[in-house]
Design a protein around this motif. Structure first.
Motif, mmCIF file in Angstrom:
data_model
loop_
_atom_site.group_PDB
_atom_site.id
_atom_site.type_symbol
_atom_site.label_atom_id
_atom_site.label_comp_id
_atom_site.label_asym_id
_atom_site.label_seq_id
_atom_site.Cartn_x
_atom_site.Cartn_y
_atom_site.Cartn_z
ATOM 1 N N UNK A 297 0.923 -1.311 0.178
ATOM 2 C CA UNK A 297 0.212 -0.216 0.135
ATOM 3 C C UNK A 297 1.000 1.063 0.163
ATOM 4 N N UNK A 298 0.834 2.530 -0.787
ATOM 5 C CA UNK A 298 1.130 3.451 -1.032
ATOM 6 C C UNK A 298 0.063 4.893 -0.271
ATOM 7 N N UNK A 299 0.858 4.683 1.060
ATOM 8 C CA UNK A 299 0.064 5.392 1.654
ATOM 9 C C UNK A 299 0.413 6.854 1.976
ATOM 10 N N UNK A 300 0.058 7.732 1.324
ATOM 11 C CA UNK A 300 0.486 9.286 1.803
ATOM 12 C C UNK A 300 0.646 9.939 3.837
ATOM 13 N N UNK A 301 -0.511 9.646 4.058
ATOM 14 C CA UNK A 301 -0.914 10.519 5.458
ATOM 15 C C UNK A 301 -0.479 8.925 6.122
ATOM 16 N N UNK A 302 0.887 8.951 6.740
ATOM 17 C CA UNK A 302 0.873 8.038 7.716
ATOM 18 C C UNK A 302 -0.105 8.235 8.460
ATOM 19 N N UNK A 303 -0.720 9.492 8.946
ATOM 20 C CA UNK A 303 -1.604 8.663 10.352
ATOM 21 C C UNK A 303 -3.147 7.696 9.469
ATOM 22 N N UNK A 304 -3.366 7.661 8.726
ATOM 23 C CA UNK A 304 -4.251 7.375 8.126
ATOM 24 C C UNK A 304 -4.180 5.509 7.577
ATOM 25 N N UNK A 305 -2.860 5.376 8.307
ATOM 26 C CA UNK A 305 -2.403 3.644 7.478
ATOM 27 C C UNK A 305 -3.770 2.792 8.100
ATOM 28 N N UNK A 306 -4.225 3.067 9.327
ATOM 29 C CA UNK A 306 -5.164 1.678 9.665
ATOM 30 C C UNK A 306 -6.140 1.857 8.954
ATOM 31 N N UNK A 307 -6.422 3.034 8.987
ATOM 32 C CA UNK A 307 -8.078 3.281 8.527
ATOM 33 C C UNK A 307 -7.669 2.250 6.727
ATOM 34 N N UNK A 308 -6.914 2.564 6.338
ATOM 35 C CA UNK A 308 -6.665 2.470 4.793
ATOM 36 C C UNK A 308 -6.349 1.368 4.275
ATOM 37 N N UNK A 309 -5.229 0.213 5.195
ATOM 38 C CA UNK A 309 -5.112 -1.265 5.229
ATOM 39 C C UNK A 309 -6.268 -2.253 5.275
ATOM 40 N N UNK A 310 -7.161 -1.504 6.645
ATOM 41 C CA UNK A 310 -8.539 -1.993 6.829
ATOM 42 C C UNK A 310 -9.487 -2.353 5.516
ATOM 43 N N UNK A 311 -9.547 -1.120 5.128
ATOM 44 C CA UNK A 311 -10.380 -0.457 4.231
ATOM 45 C C UNK A 311 -10.036 -1.660 2.696
ATOM 46 N N UNK A 312 -8.744 -1.924 2.423
ATOM 47 C CA UNK A 312 -8.125 -2.980 1.269
ATOM 48 C C UNK A 312 -7.827 -4.499 1.591
ATOM 49 N N UNK A 313 -7.661 -4.724 3.269
ATOM 50 C CA UNK A 313 -8.027 -6.368 3.387
ATOM 51 C C UNK A 313 -10.000 -6.521 3.907
ATOM 52 N N UNK A 314 -10.825 -5.582 3.914
ATOM 53 C CA UNK A 314 -11.987 -6.459 4.229
ATOM 54 C C UNK A 314 -13.075 -5.682 4.145
ATOM 55 N N UNK A 315 -12.638 -4.610 2.523
ATOM 56 C CA UNK A 315 -13.530 -4.011 2.121
ATOM 57 C C UNK A 315 -14.382 -4.432 0.701
ATOM 58 N N UNK A 316 -13.299 -5.591 0.667
ATOM 59 C CA UNK A 316 -13.598 -5.901 -1.002
ATOM 60 C C UNK A 316 -14.639 -7.157 -0.973
ATOM 61 N N UNK A 317 -14.926 -7.779 -0.200
ATOM 62 C CA UNK A 317 -15.711 -8.846 -0.017
ATOM 63 C C UNK A 317 -17.196 -8.704 1.170
ATOM 64 N N UNK A 318 -18.134 -9.514 0.725
ATOM 65 C CA UNK A 318 -19.295 -9.485 1.954
ATOM 66 C C UNK A 318 -18.981 -9.613 3.257
ATOM 67 N N UNK A 319 -18.168 -10.789 3.658
ATOM 68 C CA UNK A 319 -17.927 -11.291 4.659
ATOM 69 C C UNK A 319 -17.017 -10.558 5.333
ATOM 70 N N UNK A 320 -16.129 -9.889 4.308
ATOM 71 C CA UNK A 320 -14.945 -8.497 4.956
ATOM 72 C C UNK A 320 -16.328 -7.649 5.101
ATOM 73 N N UNK A 321 -16.817 -7.140 4.648
ATOM 74 C CA UNK A 321 -17.991 -5.502 5.690
ATOM 75 C C UNK A 321 -17.855 -6.042 6.392
ATOM 76 N N UNK A 322 -19.055 -6.562 6.733
ATOM 77 C CA UNK A 322 -19.009 -7.121 8.183
ATOM 78 C C UNK A 322 -17.845 -7.024 8.989
#
Length: 487
Positions: A297-322
């Motif tokens: 992941x190329x994340x510009x803002x260091x403070x958003x690393x956790x948010x961006x990682x979680x969206x990348x990891x779990x935001x692309x499947x139905x079970x992941x969204x739950x």
């Protein structure tokens, strides 16, 4: 049930549960003491979980993984290893003596404890005002929580800021310490579940070779001392400053005053054991910084690393969204678990140590005023968080590390040294710690606040030890009297 419906039901259920616990707390809160430290009827395990959740907070769960993402293994060792050792050492050294003196004088806050130990209202007032530096951590938590809300709901960050503020302040206003402790126990258990889950699900990124996977990013990234980092580049910046400043941070009012929740010294073992074990598990959240880097992941803002990682990891499947909804709610809970503790301690401190000493005798016990002070702290925190500085973690560290640098010698000596300590010794040490931290960090180019604070703490400690030496009482036979011996 759609993920969208599940999201609103889970958030609504969590809010109702928190408010329910707060109402229970409100029914048990009828004085400033009950609002500030409870009525000493809580289990040491509950207090330990409450404390571990307060220590971990948004810093560990949202902001600090960004430092690991950016600086690698050296940042993990600084926060996860050196910091954990500092926490353990602080409670082993301070808990028993602080509780004993707090029990003797029924102290509700750190400045009040300082007043009873050194018998000087001016010094106590000085501590009350520098403890207001904790508001920088309020800003960090508000910003971190607002970033999470923007990942959960389609709202802008300023709207999220207001929503977080109103929710936390409303339930703390009702129940004070009981609301804080009960909700923190719930939030702490949620945080443990999510920490273990995220750690296990992300281990795949190491591919069975922890150091090798980090080395593929760069040799410096996998090094204990990252020569390419401006923050964690040698033994002092990684280990010494991490240990020293975290030890001193345990003297913050929303942390050390948890000791006063305990019923007696018999509870200390369970209290420390619970705090250390739960706190050590929470540091596994720092691994998300590694996972985000290894995931490419190329994340510009260091403070958003956790948010961006979680969206990348779990935001692309139905079970992941739950799962993502539950994780985001838990991370919000992590922030609130510290924010409510800071709010309770700050409001109690302002009333007990700034307002009441100058108020007329015979007034009310200040419970209503404690709640009004909360509102004032909220307005100030919101104003500072409205347009937050870049790298909110470093901004918060400037303030709370300054508080830590000023607090260490007066509290440490107050606990460990039985004899009378002249005021000039502890006042001078406190001033040296705070001024040197600010001087090195703001004027002399020391970028890492942990390093500047450690310089201040070491100089403060040297001054304090010298002061103890030159004021050491000598008996007629040229030996130290028994009353001068430390416990």
């Amino acid at each position: 049930m759609t993920p969208e419906l599940f999201k609103y039901l889970l958030v609504g259920g969590y809010a109702l549960l928190v408010y329910g616990l707060s109402i229970i707390g409100m029914r048990r809160t009828d004085s400033v003491q009950g609002f500030s430290i409870g009525n000493k009827d809580m289990s040491p395990v509950v207090v330990g979980i409450t404390l571990a959740a307060s220590i971990a907070s948004t810093a560990t769960f949202v902001i600090n993984p960004g430092f690991v993402y950016q600086h690698g293994l050296s940042a993990y060792l600084h926060f996860g290893v050196a910091g954990s050792l500092g926490i353990t050492a602080a409670f082993l050294v301070l808990t028993r003596g602080f509780l004993r003196l707090g029990e003797t004088h029924k102290a509700l806050t750190i400045p009040q404890w300082i007043f009873y130990r050194y018998n000087h209202r001016g010094f106590s007032l000085f501590f009350a005002f520098i403890n207001l530096l904790s508001v920088t951590f309020v800003v960090l938590i508000l910003v971190g929580c607002s970033l999470l809300v923007t990942g959960l709901f389609p709202v802008d960050q300023k709207t999220a800021l207001v929503g977080v503020l109103l929710f936390v302040f409303s339930y703390v206003l009702m129940g004070g310490t009981y609301a804080h402790a009960y909700t923190n126990t719930l939030q702490g258990i949620m945080m443990l579940l999510v920490t273990v889950l995220l750690f296990v699900l992300g281990v795949k990124y190491f591919e069975g070779d922890f150091l090798g996977s980090l080395a593929r990013v760069s040799a410096d990234y996998a090094s204990a001392f990252n020569e390419d980092s401006s923050l964690y580049f040698d033994f002092f910046s990684v280990f010494v400053s991490g240990f020293v400043v975290t030890f001193a941070l345990m003297l913050q009012p929303h942390i050390l005053t948890k000791v006063l929740y305990l019923r007696s010294e018999r509870d200390i073992g369970w209290f420390i054991g619970t705090t250390v074990v739960v706190g050590a598990l929470f540091t596994l959240m720092l691994m998300i910084g590694f996972y985000a880097r290894l995931a490419g992941l190329e994340i510009d803002s260091q403070d958003t690393v956790v948010r961006d990682y979680l969206l990348h990891e779990f935001g692309t499947s139905v079970w992941g969204e739950y799962l993502l909804v539950f994780i985001f709610v838990t991370l919000l809970a992590a922030g609130m678990s510290t924010l409510d503790g800071i709010l309770v301690s700050l409001s109690a401190m302002v009333v007990t140590d700034i307002v009441k000493p100058f108020a007329r005798e015979g007034g009310s016990d200040g419970l209503a005023l404690s709640r009004w002070v909360l509102v004032g702290v909220g307005v100030i925190g919101l104003a500072l968080a409205w347009n937050p500085p870049p790298l909110i973690g470093l901004f918060a560290q400037k303030g709370v590390y300054g508080l830590a640098a000023a607090s260490l010698v007066p509290v440490l000596f107050g606990v460990l040294v039985r004899r009378h300590i002249p005021l000039w010794v502890v006042l001078g040490a406190a001033a040296i710690g705070l001024v040197l931290h600010l001087l090195f960090n703001l004027a002399l180019g020391v970028e890492n606040p942990a390093i500047s604070a450690t310089y201040g703490i070491l100089a403060s400690l040297a001054f304090g030890l010298m002061g103890l030496l030159v004021t050491r009482p000598i008996s007629a036979y040229g030996v130290r009297p028994e009353s001068d011996l430390t416990p």
